[in-house]
Design a protein around this motif. Structure first.
Motif, short mmCIF file in Angstrom:
data_model
loop_
_atom_site.label_atom_id
_atom_site.label_comp_id
_atom_site.label_asym_id
_atom_site.label_seq_id
_atom_site.Cartn_x
_atom_site.Cartn_y
_atom_site.Cartn_z
N GLU A 1 18.06 7.35 20.30
CA GLU A 1 19.15 7.92 21.08
C GLU A 1 19.05 9.45 21.14
O GLU A 1 18.44 10.07 20.29
N LEU B 1 25.93 9.25 24.36
CA LEU B 1 24.49 9.15 24.13
C LEU B 1 23.78 8.42 25.26
O LEU B 1 24.39 7.62 25.97
N VAL B 2 22.49 8.70 25.38
CA VAL B 2 21.59 7.87 26.18
C VAL B 2 20.63 7.25 25.18
O VAL B 2 20.30 7.86 24.16
N ARG B 3 20.22 6.04 25.45
CA ARG B 3 19.37 5.33 24.48
C ARG B 3 18.34 4.50 25.20
O ARG B 3 18.48 4.18 26.39
N GLN C 1 21.71 12.87 22.56
CA GLN C 1 23.01 13.26 23.10
C GLN C 1 22.86 13.57 24.58
O GLN C 1 22.01 14.37 24.98
N LYS C 2 23.70 12.92 25.39
CA LYS C 2 23.56 12.96 26.84
C LYS C 2 23.58 14.38 27.41
O LYS C 2 22.78 14.72 28.27
N LEU D 1 12.61 7.73 27.59
CA LEU D 1 14.01 8.15 27.51
C LEU D 1 14.22 9.49 28.21
O LEU D 1 15.15 9.64 29.01
N VAL E 1 15.77 1.17 18.49
CA VAL E 1 16.49 1.94 19.49
C VAL E 1 16.47 3.40 19.06
O VAL E 1 16.68 3.71 17.88
N GLU F 1 15.77 1.01 24.15
CA GLU F 1 15.27 0.03 23.19
C GLU F 1 13.77 -0.14 23.46
O GLU F 1 13.35 -0.15 24.61
N LYS G 1 19.26 4.71 16.29
CA LYS G 1 20.58 4.26 16.69
C LYS G 1 21.63 4.50 15.60
O LYS G 1 21.39 4.23 14.43
#
Length: 182
Positions: free
Chosen positions: A114, A99-101, A116-117, A145, A112, A103, A92
């Protein structure tokens, strides 16, 4: 490469992986992949073993995902071998942009990761790479993810696996390790 040649090469690499007891805390035996890079022959042999394996993956791979941070050592090389892009997954706060993340739980807390979308646009299947699989938490989170973005995980690939910690059982995708320690 035939099986005997492969085993000989794996033994050479294993011989150059240093182990450090009680690091980073008491009771842990740390396996250090960096020590392989101190020997040019061992480093080249490791690259050959990696290339040989990734070329044998049966599913199509549109990108290679490297997990922070040692996955960054191998991910770009593997991406070049497969002629596909390299995409980092980071902790994170380390990546810019949208971003998509996810936890996930650790033994003592949460973390977390992440991505890049837009990095997965047009991708249908990826290879996830890291240096080591221990308890499997980060690799499982990476799979979750990627799958949440509608992309398949063709394989999770690591150089070393600590099989006694059972991490492989958590991985919801095909898994391969070059070297397995009990």
């Amino acid at each position: 490469m035939d099986e005997l040649d492969r085993e000989r090469k794996l033994e050479l690499v294993k011989k150059h992986i240093n182990s450090y007891p009680d690091f980073p805390k008491e009771g842990i035996l740390f396996r250090d992949i960096f020590s392989v890079f101190n020997d040019q022959t061992a480093s080249e042999v490791l690259q050959e073993l990696i290339a040989d394996h990734v070329k044998s993956i049966e599913k199509s791979v549109d990108a290679v995902i490297g997990l922070e941070s040692r996955g960054f050592l191998f991910g770009p090389q593997i991406a070049n071998t497969l002629s596909v892009p390299f995409i980092p997954i980071r902790k994170k706060g380390k990546l810019p942009g949208e971003l998509v993340r996810i936890e996930y739980s650790l033994e003592y807390g949460k973390d977390v990761i992440e991505l890049q979308k837009d990095s997965l646009c047009g991708k249908s299947s990826v290879l996830i790479v890291d240096d080591l699989l221990a308890t499997g938490g980060t690799m499982k989170a990476a799979c979750d993810l990627i799958k949440s973005c509608g992309v398949d995980v063709a394989e999770c690939f690591v150089i070393m696996e600590l099989s006694g910690l059972g991490g492989k059982s958590k991985i919801p995708a095909p898994f391969h390790s070059l070297i397995c320690y009990d």
